[in-house]
Design a protein around this motif. Structure first.
Motif, short mmCIF file in Angstrom:
data_model
loop_
_atom_site.label_atom_id
_atom_site.label_comp_id
_atom_site.label_asym_id
_atom_site.label_seq_id
_atom_site.Cartn_x
_atom_site.Cartn_y
_atom_site.Cartn_z
N GLN A 64 3.99 -8.67 27.94
CA GLN A 64 4.40 -7.54 27.10
C GLN A 64 3.37 -6.41 27.15
OE1 GLN A 64 4.90 -9.66 23.40
NE2 GLN A 64 7.12 -9.81 23.64
N ASP A 65 2.09 -6.79 27.21
CA ASP A 65 1.03 -5.77 27.32
C ASP A 65 1.17 -4.99 28.62
OD1 ASP A 65 0.00 -6.53 24.90
OD2 ASP A 65 -1.59 -7.80 25.74
N ARG A 66 1.49 -5.68 29.69
CA ARG A 66 1.68 -5.01 30.99
C ARG A 66 2.87 -4.06 30.93
NH1 ARG A 66 -3.11 -5.68 33.59
NH2 ARG A 66 -3.69 -7.88 33.75
N ILE A 67 3.92 -4.50 30.26
CA ILE A 67 5.11 -3.64 30.12
C ILE A 67 4.75 -2.38 29.34
CG2 ILE A 67 7.39 -3.46 29.05
CD1 ILE A 67 7.81 -6.42 29.70
N SER A 68 3.97 -2.56 28.28
CA SER A 68 3.55 -1.40 27.47
C SER A 68 2.71 -0.43 28.31
CB SER A 68 2.74 -1.88 26.26
OG SER A 68 3.54 -2.66 25.40
N GLN A 69 1.85 -0.97 29.16
CA GLN A 69 1.03 -0.12 30.02
C GLN A 69 1.90 0.71 30.95
OE1 GLN A 69 -1.79 -2.63 32.02
NE2 GLN A 69 -2.84 -3.22 30.15
N LEU A 70 2.92 0.08 31.51
CA LEU A 70 3.81 0.80 32.42
C LEU A 70 4.61 1.87 31.67
CD1 LEU A 70 5.08 -2.15 34.64
CD2 LEU A 70 3.68 -0.22 35.39
N GLN A 71 4.99 1.57 30.45
CA GLN A 71 5.71 2.58 29.65
C GLN A 71 4.81 3.77 29.36
OE1 GLN A 71 6.87 -0.03 26.45
NE2 GLN A 71 8.92 -0.38 27.30
N GLU A 72 3.52 3.51 29.15
CA GLU A 72 2.57 4.60 28.95
C GLU A 72 2.41 5.42 30.23
OE1 GLU A 72 -1.01 2.79 27.61
OE2 GLU A 72 -0.19 2.19 25.66
N GLU A 73 2.41 4.73 31.36
CA GLU A 73 2.33 5.43 32.64
C GLU A 73 3.55 6.34 32.83
OE1 GLU A 73 -0.22 5.39 34.38
OE2 GLU A 73 -1.27 3.48 34.18
N LYS A 74 4.69 5.86 32.37
CA LYS A 74 5.91 6.65 32.49
C LYS A 74 5.81 7.92 31.65
CE LYS A 74 10.91 5.96 32.62
NZ LYS A 74 12.02 5.01 32.39
N GLU A 75 5.21 7.81 30.48
CA GLU A 75 5.01 8.98 29.64
C GLU A 75 4.08 9.98 30.32
OE1 GLU A 75 3.72 8.04 25.73
OE2 GLU A 75 5.39 6.69 25.31
N ALA A 76 3.03 9.45 30.97
CA ALA A 76 2.08 10.32 31.67
C ALA A 76 2.77 11.08 32.80
CB ALA A 76 0.92 9.49 32.21
N ILE A 77 3.67 10.41 33.48
CA ILE A 77 4.42 11.07 34.56
C ILE A 77 5.32 12.16 33.99
CG2 ILE A 77 6.28 10.70 36.24
CD1 ILE A 77 4.99 7.95 36.80
N GLY A 78 5.92 11.87 32.85
CA GLY A 78 6.78 12.87 32.22
C GLY A 78 6.01 14.10 31.77
N ASN A 79 4.73 13.90 31.42
CA ASN A 79 3.90 15.01 30.95
C ASN A 79 3.16 15.73 32.07
OD1 ASN A 79 4.60 14.45 28.27
ND2 ASN A 79 2.92 12.98 28.04
N ALA A 80 3.17 15.15 33.28
CA ALA A 80 2.46 15.76 34.40
C ALA A 80 3.09 17.11 34.75
CB ALA A 80 2.49 14.84 35.61
N SER A 81 2.24 18.12 34.94
CA SER A 81 2.74 19.48 35.17
C SER A 81 2.64 19.93 36.62
CB SER A 81 1.98 20.47 34.28
OG SER A 81 0.59 20.40 34.57
N GLY A 82 1.95 19.17 37.44
CA GLY A 82 1.80 19.58 38.83
C GLY A 82 1.65 18.39 39.75
N LEU A 83 1.56 18.68 41.05
CA LEU A 83 1.49 17.61 42.03
C LEU A 83 0.23 16.77 41.86
CD1 LEU A 83 2.68 16.24 44.51
CD2 LEU A 83 1.47 17.91 45.94
N GLU A 84 -0.88 17.41 41.55
CA GLU A 84 -2.13 16.68 41.41
C GLU A 84 -2.05 15.67 40.26
OE1 GLU A 84 -6.93 17.49 40.77
OE2 GLU A 84 -5.56 19.16 41.18
N GLU A 85 -1.47 16.11 39.14
CA GLU A 85 -1.33 15.20 38.00
C GLU A 85 -0.35 14.08 38.32
OE1 GLU A 85 -0.39 17.24 34.43
OE2 GLU A 85 -2.21 18.46 34.44
N LEU A 86 0.70 14.40 39.07
CA LEU A 86 1.65 13.37 39.47
C LEU A 86 0.99 12.36 40.40
CD1 LEU A 86 5.01 15.28 40.11
CD2 LEU A 86 4.58 13.52 38.38
N ALA A 87 0.16 12.86 41.30
CA ALA A 87 -0.53 11.97 42.24
C ALA A 87 -1.48 11.04 41.48
CB ALA A 87 -1.30 12.78 43.27
N THR A 88 -2.17 11.59 40.49
CA THR A 88 -3.09 10.78 39.68
C THR A 88 -2.31 9.71 38.91
OG1 THR A 88 -4.62 12.64 39.41
CG2 THR A 88 -4.79 10.83 37.83
N ALA A 89 -1.17 10.13 38.34
CA ALA A 89 -0.33 9.18 37.59
C ALA A 89 0.21 8.10 38.52
CB ALA A 89 0.81 9.93 36.91
#
Length: 247
Positions: A64-89
């Protein structure tokens, strides 16, 4: 579809000649990848919930902790504003997924090994009962060499399965187990299960050999019971006759 679209724009992304639409396609692809990862872990979680093994609750929490981490990663991708941020995510997602995948393999392996341990425990009880039964037959003058050989074969197979299971468990308990080591551990478990299956076939042969003697023993017991009942009836009749004579 998301992967196909991403492959189509990947060249533009690498060359730097991309637009907002290409970034959105990349975002959709990454989100679809995370959805797949989460679905995989949810399946692992479901299987763990059905196992009811020792330590299962802690393993479920870890997944469940791993699932939560991936959900947080998904939020980060949604908030990424450019290619560099997407690449980092995306890089972060890969790291999280690799850890989650290895953890899931280990947790699933631990649960599987516990199931095998239960089979091994039962086999010890079965072997002990069979040994006692064969010893009783031997004392009664019945030839038991073939049965003894089959029981020895059964015990050897189960002992070997136990050794392989223990080897797998040692790997699963390692915090830094590599994918190659986890694969080796799974092979140990697979081989252990194959030996248990082979041992069960030997067990069927033993039961098949024992059945005629067991049937004979049951008949002898029934005859003894019938004889005892008959003797009791004779005694009762004799008592009744004596009572009548006294009268």
């Amino acid at each position: 579809m998301a992967k196909k679209n991403f492959i189509a724009v990947r060249k533009q992304l690498r060359s730097g000649n991309y637009d907002e639409g290409d970034l959105e396609i990349t975002r959709e692809y990454l989100n679809a990848s995370i959805d797949y990862m989460i679905a995989h872990l949810e399946k692992v979680q479901y299987n763990l919930e059905q196992s009811n093994g020792n330590g299962t609750e802690a393993r479920i929490t870890a997944v469940q902790d791993r699932i939560s981490q991936l959900q947080e990663e998904k939020e980060a991708i949604g908030n990424a504003s450019g290619l560099e941020e997407l690449a980092t995510a995306a890089s972060s997602v890969r790291g999280t997924w690799n850890n989650a995948k290895q953890s899931a393999v280990a947790e699933t392996g631990k649960t599987a090994s516990e199931r095998i341990d239960k089979l091994l425990d039962k086999s010890e009880d079965i072997a002990e009962r069979l040994e006692n039964e064969i010893d009783a037959m031997k004392e009664a003058g019945i030839e038991t060499a073939e049965l003894e050989a089959k029981l020895a074969n059964y015990n050897e197979l189960m002992d070997s399965a136990e050794e392989k299971t223990e080897a797998a468990e040692e790997i699963f308990e390692k915090e830094d187990a590599t994918p190659e080591e986890l694969e080796e551990a799974n092979k140990y478990l697979q081989n252990a299960l194959e030996e248990i299956h082979e041992a069960n076939e030997v067990l069927k042969e033993i039961f098949g050999k024992l059945e005629p003697y067991r049937e004979q023993y049951r008949l002898e017991e029934q005859n003894q019971e019938s004889s005892q009942i008959g003797n009791e009836d004779v005694d009762d009749s004799a008592d009744d006759t004596e009572d009548e004579d006294d009268a």
